[in-house]
Motif scaffolding. Structure first.
Motif, PDB file in Angstrom:
ATOM      1  N   GLU A 226     -43.393  40.669  15.210  1.00  0.00           N
ATOM      2  CA  GLU A 226     -43.033  39.360  15.435  1.00  0.00           C
ATOM      3  C   GLU A 226     -44.243  38.421  15.415  1.00  0.00           C
ATOM      4  O   GLU A 226     -43.918  36.970  14.977  1.00  0.00           O
ATOM      5  CB  GLU A 226     -42.431  39.339  16.958  1.00  0.00           C
ATOM      6  CG  GLU A 226     -41.765  38.020  17.195  1.00  0.00           C
ATOM      7  CD  GLU A 226     -40.513  37.608  16.514  1.00  0.00           C
ATOM      8  OE1 GLU A 226     -40.248  36.292  16.243  1.00  0.00           O
ATOM      9  OE2 GLU A 226     -39.801  38.674  15.793  1.00  0.00           O
ATOM     10  N   LEU A 227     -45.235  38.980  15.782  1.00  0.00           N
ATOM     11  CA  LEU A 227     -46.237  37.722  15.812  1.00  0.00           C
ATOM     12  C   LEU A 227     -46.981  37.863  14.268  1.00  0.00           C
ATOM     13  O   LEU A 227     -47.662  36.679  14.057  1.00  0.00           O
ATOM     14  CB  LEU A 227     -47.362  38.316  16.674  1.00  0.00           C
ATOM     15  CG  LEU A 227     -47.083  38.400  18.097  1.00  0.00           C
ATOM     16  CD1 LEU A 227     -48.213  39.066  18.928  1.00  0.00           C
ATOM     17  CD2 LEU A 227     -46.970  36.984  18.601  1.00  0.00           C
ATOM     18  N   VAL A 228     -46.904  38.783  13.451  1.00  0.00           N
ATOM     19  CA  VAL A 228     -47.515  38.880  12.219  1.00  0.00           C
ATOM     20  C   VAL A 228     -46.743  38.409  11.135  1.00  0.00           C
ATOM     21  O   VAL A 228     -46.886  38.053   9.950  1.00  0.00           O
ATOM     22  CB  VAL A 228     -48.406  40.087  11.759  1.00  0.00           C
ATOM     23  CG1 VAL A 228     -49.414  40.084  13.114  1.00  0.00           C
ATOM     24  CG2 VAL A 228     -47.460  41.149  11.642  1.00  0.00           C
TER      25      VAL A 228
ATOM     26  N   GLU B  14     -52.419  34.408  17.562  1.00  0.00           N
ATOM     27  CA  GLU B  14     -51.982  34.850  19.036  1.00  0.00           C
ATOM     28  C   GLU B  14     -52.018  36.370  19.329  1.00  0.00           C
ATOM     29  O   GLU B  14     -52.266  36.897  20.482  1.00  0.00           O
ATOM     30  CB  GLU B  14     -50.574  34.272  18.962  1.00  0.00           C
ATOM     31  CG  GLU B  14     -49.856  34.693  20.394  1.00  0.00           C
ATOM     32  CD  GLU B  14     -48.590  34.186  20.332  1.00  0.00           C
ATOM     33  OE1 GLU B  14     -47.716  34.566  21.036  1.00  0.00           O
ATOM     34  OE2 GLU B  14     -48.113  33.270  19.507  1.00  0.00           O
ATOM     35  N   LEU B  15     -52.089  37.107  18.223  1.00  0.00           N
ATOM     36  CA  LEU B  15     -52.080  38.547  18.227  1.00  0.00           C
ATOM     37  C   LEU B  15     -53.395  38.952  18.583  1.00  0.00           C
ATOM     38  O   LEU B  15     -53.796  39.790  19.307  1.00  0.00           O
ATOM     39  CB  LEU B  15     -51.561  39.230  16.848  1.00  0.00           C
ATOM     40  CG  LEU B  15     -51.749  40.923  16.959  1.00  0.00           C
ATOM     41  CD1 LEU B  15     -50.604  41.418  16.385  1.00  0.00           C
ATOM     42  CD2 LEU B  15     -53.039  41.084  16.273  1.00  0.00           C
TER      43      LEU B  15
ATOM     44  N   GLN C  40     -49.962  35.660   7.649  1.00  0.00           N
ATOM     45  CA  GLN C  40     -49.274  36.062   8.964  1.00  0.00           C
ATOM     46  C   GLN C  40     -49.241  35.025   9.922  1.00  0.00           C
ATOM     47  O   GLN C  40     -50.305  34.451  10.281  1.00  0.00           O
ATOM     48  CB  GLN C  40     -50.140  37.429   9.562  1.00  0.00           C
ATOM     49  CG  GLN C  40     -50.258  38.515   8.490  1.00  0.00           C
ATOM     50  CD  GLN C  40     -51.314  39.701   8.940  1.00  0.00           C
ATOM     51  OE1 GLN C  40     -52.450  39.225   9.098  1.00  0.00           O
ATOM     52  NE2 GLN C  40     -50.804  40.730   8.795  1.00  0.00           N
ATOM     53  N   SER C  41     -48.087  34.700  10.212  1.00  0.00           N
ATOM     54  CA  SER C  41     -47.787  33.426  11.112  1.00  0.00           C
ATOM     55  C   SER C  41     -48.593  33.081  12.399  1.00  0.00           C
ATOM     56  O   SER C  41     -48.981  32.162  12.527  1.00  0.00           O
ATOM     57  CB  SER C  41     -46.441  33.206  11.123  1.00  0.00           C
ATOM     58  OG  SER C  41     -45.658  34.322  12.086  1.00  0.00           O
ATOM     59  N   ARG C  42     -48.680  34.270  13.147  1.00  0.00           N
ATOM     60  CA  ARG C  42     -49.390  34.017  14.598  1.00  0.00           C
ATOM     61  C   ARG C  42     -50.345  35.018  14.800  1.00  0.00           C
ATOM     62  O   ARG C  42     -50.382  35.709  15.760  1.00  0.00           O
ATOM     63  CB  ARG C  42     -48.075  34.118  15.808  1.00  0.00           C
ATOM     64  CG  ARG C  42     -47.101  33.198  15.363  1.00  0.00           C
ATOM     65  CD  ARG C  42     -45.595  33.695  16.060  1.00  0.00           C
ATOM     66  NE  ARG C  42     -45.989  33.831  17.460  1.00  0.00           N
ATOM     67  CZ  ARG C  42     -44.994  34.390  18.365  1.00  0.00           C
ATOM     68  NH1 ARG C  42     -43.692  34.750  17.974  1.00  0.00           N
ATOM     69  NH2 ARG C  42     -45.156  34.293  19.699  1.00  0.00           N
TER      70      ARG C  42
ATOM     71  N   THR D 140     -54.057  38.166  22.011  1.00  0.00           N
ATOM     72  CA  THR D 140     -53.530  39.336  23.063  1.00  0.00           C
ATOM     73  C   THR D 140     -54.377  40.773  22.887  1.00  0.00           C
ATOM     74  O   THR D 140     -54.605  41.378  24.120  1.00  0.00           O
ATOM     75  CB  THR D 140     -51.976  39.609  22.491  1.00  0.00           C
ATOM     76  OG1 THR D 140     -51.219  38.456  22.456  1.00  0.00           O
ATOM     77  CG2 THR D 140     -51.403  40.848  23.298  1.00  0.00           C
TER      78      THR D 140
ATOM     79  N   GLN E 242     -53.789  44.745  14.739  1.00  0.00           N
ATOM     80  CA  GLN E 242     -52.312  45.051  15.030  1.00  0.00           C
ATOM     81  C   GLN E 242     -52.436  46.598  15.818  1.00  0.00           C
ATOM     82  O   GLN E 242     -51.657  46.835  16.798  1.00  0.00           O
ATOM     83  CB  GLN E 242     -51.593  45.012  13.861  1.00  0.00           C
ATOM     84  CG  GLN E 242     -51.297  43.655  13.152  1.00  0.00           C
ATOM     85  CD  GLN E 242     -50.463  43.861  11.914  1.00  0.00           C
ATOM     86  OE1 GLN E 242     -50.857  43.048  11.021  1.00  0.00           O
ATOM     87  NE2 GLN E 242     -49.317  44.454  11.867  1.00  0.00           N
TER      88      GLN E 242
ATOM     89  N   GLU F 122     -42.973  43.871  18.945  1.00  0.00           N
ATOM     90  CA  GLU F 122     -43.652  42.732  19.343  1.00  0.00           C
ATOM     91  C   GLU F 122     -44.672  42.230  18.525  1.00  0.00           C
ATOM     92  O   GLU F 122     -44.741  41.243  18.195  1.00  0.00           O
ATOM     93  CB  GLU F 122     -44.087  43.062  20.660  1.00  0.00           C
ATOM     94  CG  GLU F 122     -43.048  43.317  21.500  1.00  0.00           C
ATOM     95  CD  GLU F 122     -43.307  43.687  23.098  1.00  0.00           C
ATOM     96  OE1 GLU F 122     -42.885  43.164  24.113  1.00  0.00           O
ATOM     97  OE2 GLU F 122     -44.615  44.525  23.049  1.00  0.00           O
ATOM     98  N   VAL F 123     -45.551  43.343  17.649  1.00  0.00           N
ATOM     99  CA  VAL F 123     -46.483  43.050  16.834  1.00  0.00           C
ATOM    100  C   VAL F 123     -45.986  42.581  15.550  1.00  0.00           C
ATOM    101  O   VAL F 123     -46.597  41.482  15.118  1.00  0.00           O
ATOM    102  CB  VAL F 123     -47.389  44.330  16.614  1.00  0.00           C
ATOM    103  CG1 VAL F 123     -48.256  44.233  15.493  1.00  0.00           C
ATOM    104  CG2 VAL F 123     -48.312  44.797  17.751  1.00  0.00           C
TER     105      VAL F 123
END
Length: 455
Positions: free
Chosen positions: A90-92, A63-64, A58-60, A67, A359, A87-88
């Motif tokens: 997009e982060l994972v 950051e998640l 999971q790329s970000r 948040t 998430q 939005e979630v």
């Protein structure tokens, strides 16, 4: 599982050359010997079907998680500013390089990305059905039919699997591989005293509890719901639910739960489920008239066998999580009364499941898990890493820092903690920052008591 079959990145994969290091396998996970209790039984057919599940990085995710802490902190400016599903995701969602690399690898082994690969809505969990011979080639693995000596259950597994070196930074886990099982149930968190006499004669109606221990029923807010999860072929019985109401919540008689099936999960009214009945009766008994949704998911979690938790079949948590997270509309409170010794869950699996709980939290959901019903440790309390050390065994998923672990109580006015309730410090997950003020004073008060028995 809920899948989106088309993913934006697949259109570009054919334009990329297959890196040479996709042909250099490196061990991803291996057992030094066959897990305890198992023996080789037979050679499986080359055509034996395998549904291979691949968890992409999971790329970000960091950051998640940051948040999540911000929107959950009443003192932070972003408190309550929860994320949407989009939005979630997009982060994972996996980095394009991860998608390209995995697609190239699958294509190299003859998989049609457009027609044969399914994925969850975030695109970080792939599923492809293949014959065993192709899986063995892809994973440089040798599968066998293994028989559990005590239960006589048989499964097709391998004691080691490999991935090309280039994929180790792009894939968290692949299963089924080294996750052994014997179709046995993981812990369902209930405690039954068979010798105890009935508390009350059948049909007894109790008066309301008043004072500080009592409560006032609230009207169900529009859109507010509670999700109750169920696994292990545990079902909620509607007739029993009405009997419970007639004895303990007569104003709820006629109220019922909604049942939502995941991956073909059942709710057979001819099969009584102690855990499912307990969970739904007490949840609705407290939350009425708030709507309750019972999620029935088949399967049990993959584990590493220890003295208490037997090895089990394909996991339920990730299937359930992917299903719930794929929907914009979901409850914002979930309760789960299942789990097992943390050490029996492979760490890579525990990390992945825990990040999925993050998430849910980032979207505003509160997730409660029972902390366990085996005291400070069940069974022999021995580690299963070959050292046979004696330690207190915490229970996962309650040890995940992104859920709330809840212990058991008994009596009312005053309510008291019960002696078989469990808890403890995680071995897998570091202490979260929100516990920084509470834990050190506790440890100072504890002193040398139980030194060496917990992390």
């Amino acid at each position: 599982m809920h899948f989106a079959l088309i993913y934006l990145f697949i259109i570009a994969t054919s334009a990329y050359a297959i890196p040479s290091d996709l042909t250099a396998p490196v061990v991803k996970h291996a057992w030094a010997h066959i897990p305890e209790g198992w023996e080789v039984d037979a050679m499986p057919s080359a055509n034996h079907p395998i549904t291979l599940k691949i968890g992409l990085k999971q790329s970000r995710i960091n950051e998640l998680i940051n948040t999540l802490y911000e929107v959950s902190d009443p003192l932070h400016p972003k408190y309550g500013q929860h994320l949407s599903r989009i939005e979630v995701e997009e982060l994972v969602k996996p980095h394009p390089e991860s998608v390209y690399a995995v697609h190239d690898w699958l294509s190299m082994h003859g998989v049609n990305i457009a027609t044969e690969v399914a994925r969850n809505s975030a695109g970080d969990w792939l599923s492809v059905s293949l014959p065993l011979s192709r899986v063995e080639s892809m994973l440089a693995a040798e599968y066998r039919v293994y028989r559990h000596k005590r239960t006589d259950e048989r499964v097709v597994r391998t004691t080691a699997y490999s991935l090309p070196r280039a994929l180790h930074d792009h894939i968290d886990l692949v299963q089924p591989t080294t996750m052994f099982d014997n179709m046995r149930k993981m812990h369902a968190m209930f405690h039954v005293d068979e010798s105890a006499a009935p508390l009350l004669p059948e049909g007894t109606v109790l008066p309301d509890v008043t004072g500080p221990a009592g409560y006032v029923p609230q009207a169900a807010d529009k859109g507010n719901r509670i999700g109750v999860t169920g696994y292990l072929e545990q079902f909620v019985n509607f007739a029993d639910l009405q009997t419970f109401y007639s004895m303990f919540r007569p104003d709820a008689v006629g109220f019922n739960v909604s049942v939502l099936s995941i991956d073909g999960g059942l709710n057979d009214q001819t099969m009584l489920g102690v855990e499912a009945n307990l969970d739904n009766q007490y949840t609705t008994g407290i939350s009425f008239p708030t709507p309750n949704i019972y999620y029935t998911t088949p399967g049990t979690a993959p584990t590493i066998n220890d003295s208490v938790t037997p090895p089990q079949r394909d996991e339920p948590y990730i299937d359930w999580l992917n299903f719930v997270l794929s929907h914009d509309d979901m409850p914002f409170s979930f309760t789960t009364s299942y789990g097992g010794d943390e050490q029996t869950f492979p760490k890579e699996f525990a990390n992945r499941a825990c990040n999925l709980f993050a998430q849910l939290g980032a979207r505003g959901a509160s997730v409660m898990f029972s902390s366990g019903d085996g005291g400070v440790g069940a069974g022999t309390c021995l580690t299963n890493d070959g050292t046979n050390r004696t330690i207190f065994q915490p229970v996962f998923p309650a040890t995940c820092p992104f859920v709330t672990g809840v212990g058991a109580t008994f009596q009312i006015a005053p309510e008291r903690g019960i002696d078989f309730s469990q808890g403890g410090f995680s071995v897998y997950f570091p202490r979260p920052s929100y516990q920084a003020k509470a834990v050190p004073p506790f440890l100072e008060k504890l002193g040398e008591t139980y030194a060496g028995l917990f992390k």
